[in-house]
Design an enzyme around this catalytic site. Structure first.
Site, PDB file in Angstrom:
ATOM      1  N   SER A  66       0.801  -1.222   0.000  1.00 41.40           N
ATOM      2  CA  SER A  66       0.000   0.000   0.000  1.00 41.40           C
ATOM      3  C   SER A  66       0.836   1.276   0.000  1.00 41.40           C
ATOM      4  O   SER A  66       0.362   2.314  -0.444  1.00 41.40           O
ATOM      5  CB  SER A  66      -0.968   0.004   1.186  1.00 41.40           C
ATOM      6  OG  SER A  66      -0.297  -0.299   2.388  1.00 41.40           O
ATOM      7  N   HIS A  75      -5.241  -3.446  -2.971  1.00 38.16           N
ATOM      8  CA  HIS A  75      -4.867  -2.489  -4.020  1.00 38.16           C
ATOM      9  C   HIS A  75      -4.739  -3.112  -5.407  1.00 38.16           C
ATOM     10  O   HIS A  75      -4.458  -2.415  -6.371  1.00 38.16           O
ATOM     11  CB  HIS A  75      -3.561  -1.789  -3.651  1.00 38.16           C
ATOM     12  CG  HIS A  75      -3.666  -1.006  -2.390  1.00 38.16           C
ATOM     13  ND1 HIS A  75      -4.265   0.233  -2.334  1.00 38.16           N
ATOM     14  CD2 HIS A  75      -3.300  -1.310  -1.123  1.00 38.16           C
ATOM     15  CE1 HIS A  75      -4.242   0.665  -1.083  1.00 38.16           C
ATOM     16  NE2 HIS A  75      -3.662  -0.245  -0.333  1.00 38.16           N
ATOM     17  N   LYS A 100     -11.742   0.374  -2.198  1.00 37.12           N
ATOM     18  CA  LYS A 100     -10.697   0.986  -3.011  1.00 37.12           C
ATOM     19  C   LYS A 100     -11.152   1.024  -4.467  1.00 37.12           C
ATOM     20  O   LYS A 100     -12.000   1.831  -4.792  1.00 37.12           O
ATOM     21  CB  LYS A 100      -9.387   0.280  -2.738  1.00 37.12           C
ATOM     22  CG  LYS A 100      -8.941   0.732  -1.348  1.00 37.12           C
ATOM     23  CD  LYS A 100      -7.825   0.066  -0.692  1.00 37.12           C
ATOM     24  CE  LYS A 100      -7.622   0.730   0.664  1.00 37.12           C
ATOM     25  NZ  LYS A 100      -7.099  -0.168   1.682  1.00 37.12           N
TER      26      LYS A 100
HETATM   27  C1  LIG Z   1      -7.041  -0.358   3.046  1.00 34.57           C
HETATM   28  C2  LIG Z   1      -6.408  -1.651   3.370  1.00 34.57           C
HETATM   29  C3  LIG Z   1      -6.960  -2.509   4.319  1.00 34.57           C
HETATM   30  C4  LIG Z   1      -8.115  -2.102   5.189  1.00 34.57           C
HETATM   31  O1  LIG Z   1      -9.298  -2.076   4.465  1.00 34.57           O
HETATM   32  P1  LIG Z   1     -10.508  -1.172   4.990  1.00 34.57           P
HETATM   33  O2  LIG Z   1     -11.680  -1.679   4.262  1.00 34.57           O
HETATM   34  O3  LIG Z   1     -10.153   0.224   4.658  1.00 34.57           O
HETATM   35  O4  LIG Z   1     -10.591  -1.410   6.475  1.00 34.57           O
HETATM   36  C5  LIG Z   1      -6.391  -3.739   4.496  1.00 34.57           C
HETATM   37  N1  LIG Z   1      -5.297  -4.109   3.797  1.00 34.57           N
HETATM   38  C6  LIG Z   1      -4.714  -3.292   2.911  1.00 34.57           C
HETATM   39  C7  LIG Z   1      -3.505  -3.749   2.162  1.00 34.57           C
HETATM   40  C8  LIG Z   1      -5.249  -2.038   2.672  1.00 34.57           C
HETATM   41  O5  LIG Z   1      -4.667  -1.214   1.813  1.00 34.57           O
END
Ligand SMILES: *Cc1c(COP(=O)(O)O)cnc(C)c1O
Length: 389
Positions: A181, A209, A241
């Site tokens: 990330s 991602h 995302k």
């Molecule tokens: C954003 C993210 C999460 C958390 O997801 P949410 O739905 O925002 O709680 C978990 N793992 C990764 C790699 C992320 O980028």
């Protein structure tokens, strides 16, 4: 007696002095590239809405229709009486889309990762994780009481050595981000999956991602690398995302999903997501499948940005994803550059410890299919002016 927690103010001041203070800003506007902050329009390069679906009228309409049909909230947890037809349909669609037997919805990606670890690991079991994994994966292993070891970033040899040394008779869960990330690079999944298979470890990939963005049909990092359920039995991805909504899912065998339903505490003891969100995510998933041009457009922008940043001599590590970090080093310097960019009308966040390792503060540029080429050029022009020489 001293006032309880009397040192909170002092600690906040120390954090501020170290350049590590976190501040929210009120960002007005849909998740589109143009937002308003303090009454001023800014061009944003910080959203994870990689395909521009958060503001897509079809997704928004599905959310509104879902609310009209099912109300604002689910009313209860999935196991009590909060699991409705919209949730169920989305789970079936996600299972089909990922080519897996079953999928299970969670309220967030954070909750999904905590739940997976709680359901699969007992005290004393072994959790092997990439050093740069998302905080929720690390927290899941710690909360489950597993013996957590972190291997060198994207180093399958280091993982292999640790697998070979793992206590016989102990269960081993290996977890990696599909796309990291803060760096945007991808895990060497084929090698990691082979090492796990050879040593009898279970592999989980968090594709927050990659899902929707990578792979011919948006199936994510696994699709891009041609890896199926045998190589990665536990696939987790988020709906907040590229899908532009909120929530998350885990996809795998029926056995895995039933295990999570029985034992994932973050699944059991929480209110089911609003059904309308499931309706919106279903609409979004259809667009991901039907409109590959969004992934093509994103790739065009990524290449344009990288070529421009290279021409400016900016420190841009290898990344083929929508996440394009510009390494700075010192936290206060990253904050200064971000502030200069904001003066020039751009919103690009500075990422500092503990979100990234000490000394590796950076600007994290994220691109979206909703950006235009002209907007990417504007970012490059601003970087040319704001970057210290
Ligand atoms: C954003 C993210 C999460 C958390 O997801 P949410 O739905 O925002 O709680 C978990 N793992 C990764 C790699 C992320 O980028």
């Amino acid at each position: 007696m001293a006032r309880p927690f009397a040192d909170l103010g002092e600690r906040l001041a120390a954090r501020e002095a170290a350049g590590l203070y976190r501040r929210r800003r009120v960002v007005d506007g849909v998740a589109a590239p143009l937002v308003r902050v303090d009454g001023r329009e800014l061009l944003a390069f910080c959203s994870n809405d990689y395909l521009g679906l958060a503001s897509d009228p079809r997704v928004v309409a599905a959310l509104a229709d879902g609310a009209c049909r099912y109300g604002a909230g689910s009313g209860a947890s999935h196991l009590v009486c909060g699991h409705g037809p919209a949730h169920h349909a989305l789970e079936e669609e996600l299972a089909r889309f990922t080519g897996r037997e079953r999928a299970l919805l969670f309220g967030s990606g954070y909750a999904a990762n905590l739940g997976i670890a709680a359901a699969l690991l007992a005290r004393g079991d072994i959790a092997l994780q990439d050093r740069l994994n998302h905080a929720s994966l690390l927290d899941g292993a710690l909360l489950a009481g597993a013996r957590l070891q972190r291997f060198r970033h994207n180093d399958a040899d280091d993982l292999e050595r640790r697998l070979a040394r793992a206590t016989p008779g102990r269960r081993v869960l290996v977890a990696v981000d599909g796309v990291f990330s803060m760096d945007g690079d991808e895990a060497p999944l084929a090698r990691i999956a082979a090492a796990c298979t050879a040593h009898g470890a279970l592999l989980q990939v968090d594709d927050a991602h990659g899902f929707g963005v990578l792979g011919e049909h948006g199936g994510g990092t696994l699709q891009k690398h041609g890896i199926g359920v045998a190589g990665v039995p536990v696939l987790m991805a988020t709906l907040g995302k590229a899908l532009g909504v909120a929530g998350a899912f885990v996809a795998g065998s029926a056995e895995l999903v039933e295990t999570l339903i029985q034992s994932a505490r973050t699944y059991i003891y929480t209110t089911a997501m609003p059904p309308a969100l499931a309706c919106a995510a279903s609409a979004s998933l259809r667009i991901v499948a039907d409109e590959p041009w969004r992934r093509v457009q994103l790739q065009v922008l990524i290449e344009r940005f990288r070529a421009g940043a290279a021409a400016l001599g900016l420190p841009l590590p290898a990344s083929a994803s929508a996440i394009q970090p510009l390494l700075v080093g010192a936290a206060d310097e990253a904050v200064r550059i971000a502030a200069r960019l904001q003066e020039l009308g751009l919103l690009v966040p500075a990422m500092r410890p503990p979100t990234v390792p000490a000394g590796q503060s950076r600007l994290r540029v994220t691109l979206s299919a909703a950006h235009s080429e002209a907007q990417v050029d504007r970012l490059l022009e601003a970087l040319a002016r704001a970057w210290p020489r």
